[in-house]
Design an enzyme around this catalytic site. Sequence first.
Site, PDB file in Angstrom:
ATOM      1  N   ARG A  71     157.829   6.423  11.544  1.00 23.43           N
ATOM      2  CA  ARG A  71     158.850   6.059  12.526  1.00 23.43           C
ATOM      3  C   ARG A  71     160.229   6.341  11.947  1.00 23.43           C
ATOM      4  O   ARG A  71     160.432   6.239  10.738  1.00 23.43           O
ATOM      5  CB  ARG A  71     158.784   4.563  12.876  1.00 23.43           C
ATOM      6  CG  ARG A  71     157.492   4.109  13.510  1.00 23.43           C
ATOM      7  CD  ARG A  71     157.585   2.638  13.857  1.00 23.43           C
ATOM      8  NE  ARG A  71     156.288   2.060  14.129  1.00 23.43           N
ATOM      9  CZ  ARG A  71     156.069   0.759  14.298  1.00 23.43           C
ATOM     10  NH1 ARG A  71     157.086  -0.079  14.216  1.00 23.43           N
ATOM     11  NH2 ARG A  71     154.862   0.310  14.536  1.00 23.43           N
ATOM     12  N   ARG A 119     162.922  -0.992   5.556  1.00 23.70           N
ATOM     13  CA  ARG A 119     162.944  -0.066   6.698  1.00 23.70           C
ATOM     14  C   ARG A 119     162.785   1.346   6.176  1.00 23.70           C
ATOM     15  O   ARG A 119     163.715   1.943   5.661  1.00 23.70           O
ATOM     16  CB  ARG A 119     164.258  -0.212   7.477  1.00 23.70           C
ATOM     17  CG  ARG A 119     164.320  -1.486   8.291  1.00 23.70           C
ATOM     18  CD  ARG A 119     165.428  -1.431   9.325  1.00 23.70           C
ATOM     19  NE  ARG A 119     165.436  -2.632  10.157  1.00 23.70           N
ATOM     20  CZ  ARG A 119     164.722  -2.789  11.265  1.00 23.70           C
ATOM     21  NH1 ARG A 119     163.933  -1.812  11.665  1.00 23.70           N
ATOM     22  NH2 ARG A 119     164.788  -3.901  11.964  1.00 23.70           N
ATOM     23  N   GLU A 122     160.070  -9.291   9.242  1.00 24.91           N
ATOM     24  CA  GLU A 122     158.967  -9.196  10.200  1.00 24.91           C
ATOM     25  C   GLU A 122     157.812  -8.413   9.574  1.00 24.91           C
ATOM     26  O   GLU A 122     157.998  -7.278   9.119  1.00 24.91           O
ATOM     27  CB  GLU A 122     159.432  -8.494  11.476  1.00 24.91           C
ATOM     28  CG  GLU A 122     158.325  -8.243  12.484  1.00 24.91           C
ATOM     29  CD  GLU A 122     158.635  -7.095  13.416  1.00 24.91           C
ATOM     30  OE1 GLU A 122     157.686  -6.405  13.815  1.00 24.91           O
ATOM     31  OE2 GLU A 122     159.834  -6.873  13.712  1.00 24.91           O
ATOM     32  N   SER A 161     153.947  -8.096  14.655  1.00 25.33           N
ATOM     33  CA  SER A 161     154.244  -8.411  16.047  1.00 25.33           C
ATOM     34  C   SER A 161     152.911  -8.537  16.768  1.00 25.33           C
ATOM     35  O   SER A 161     152.102  -7.607  16.737  1.00 25.33           O
ATOM     36  CB  SER A 161     155.092  -7.314  16.697  1.00 25.33           C
ATOM     37  OG  SER A 161     156.395  -7.291  16.156  1.00 25.33           O
ATOM     38  N   ARG A 194     156.538  -4.705   3.651  1.00 29.87           N
ATOM     39  CA  ARG A 194     157.295  -5.947   3.633  1.00 29.87           C
ATOM     40  C   ARG A 194     156.509  -7.078   2.980  1.00 29.87           C
ATOM     41  O   ARG A 194     157.107  -8.007   2.425  1.00 29.87           O
ATOM     42  CB  ARG A 194     157.729  -6.309   5.052  1.00 29.87           C
ATOM     43  CG  ARG A 194     158.694  -5.276   5.611  1.00 29.87           C
ATOM     44  CD  ARG A 194     159.116  -5.574   7.026  1.00 29.87           C
ATOM     45  NE  ARG A 194     159.989  -4.505   7.513  1.00 29.87           N
ATOM     46  CZ  ARG A 194     160.559  -4.512   8.705  1.00 29.87           C
ATOM     47  NH1 ARG A 194     160.365  -5.524   9.534  1.00 29.87           N
ATOM     48  NH2 ARG A 194     161.338  -3.503   9.081  1.00 29.87           N
TER      49      ARG A 194
END
Length: 460
Positions: free
Chosen positions: A273, A288, A369, A372, A411
């Site tokens: 991404r 990120r 995060e 999700s 993460r």
Amino acid sequence: MLDRKYVREHPEEVRRALETKGVEDVDLDVVLEIDEEWRELKARGDDLRHERNEVSQTIGELKQEGNDEEAQEAIDRSQELKAELERVEDRADELKAELDEAMLELPNIPHESVPVGEDESDNVERYREGFDDLRDLPDDVIPHYELGENLDILDFERGAKVTGGGFQFVKGDGARLEYALMQFMLDVHREQGYTDVFPPIPVNSASMQGTGQLPKFAEDAYRIGARQDDEYDDDDLWLLPTAEVPVTNMYRDEILLDDDLPLKHQAFSPNFRREAGEHGTETRGYVRVHQFNKVEMVNFVRPEESYDRLEGLLSEAEAVLERLGLPYRVLTMCTGDMGFQQAKKYDIEVWAPGDDMEDGPQEGGRWLEVSSVSNFEDFQARRAGLRYRPDRHESAEYLHTLNGSGLALPRVIVAILEYYQNDDGTVTIPEVLRPYMGGQEVIEGHEKVGESALGAGEKD
């Protein structure tokens, strides 16, 4: 994708979804006008076909009666009807294409329990776990990006050299830790009833559209092929942004049986991404990045069971953090922050103590995060043609899809490096991961290689 009938009959609810989800580039009135004209043309086409069939029958009767003059008039009328029907059908096809494209731009309707809000500041924290018995941390926790380089287990400079910014090498015990986490997560979810799937990494546009990545998020994805004047010289393939895409599309345009449900798949994959951080601590290090590994859980369920399954899926993702002993919190995402495709979404955020964060449970730290957990209801199912037959003699219905990360590895590694950090700059390996690392208990680091490891005097 929303049901056209629903959009037609509940325009205000769709407008509310557009507003609360912050979708500003869709004019619902135009969509409704296209739909109305298309339905009028379809009705007109049906009338023309009916009349033409009647005229065709009349032609045969007139010829049998020897009434050639009236038969010719009927033939002429039949030709007129044919020409008009072609014009109507051509215009209807044009409108159908416009309508299909417009429907892809309409977001899912938020569930009534979702808090209304504009951005992440309006998300609602449900609870925190793991803060009652925090381990003793060094007085000054070293951020993972510094610690990873000190231990020579994260190499951002060489990753950027080989590929570009946002890519990295994970080396030595860092790589072993990532492999251990991957296998540990897969084992946890197998215990929870998941079937393993190892998906293809490239996916086609139909698959990306089926799960909602296209057309909305095309700019965030990596297209395989060279772009020339807005055209791609390629095989219509994308590097998958998440294993949700291939796994959900496994059953695209198929009908499952009621006995198949609920169907629970898990998949490990690299993901690609164009992540973009908002400030310095977001763009530094392993938070990120453009390529990252993740274990994804995908569920296919009966519609009446999807919200119970959402809570179950949340618990299944949480189980990984609980066993790792990492502190975390769960958020209910507001309408403006939960995404285009979701009807309801929870975020699980792990606590990483290495950087300043104003609302941390103690001085220092930030929330990351790592999962999700989402219920799409029938939104993806309509786009991908995912149906099931409640009974072998009943009509097929759209099922509901859900997914959740279990978890995103980078993460989690950031949190381990910072939370399990010791005063001497080593890292204690969480107990549940030690069997996957040959019994190793501590990451002590590695000797760096090359002239870059030498001091200035040594190089001379």
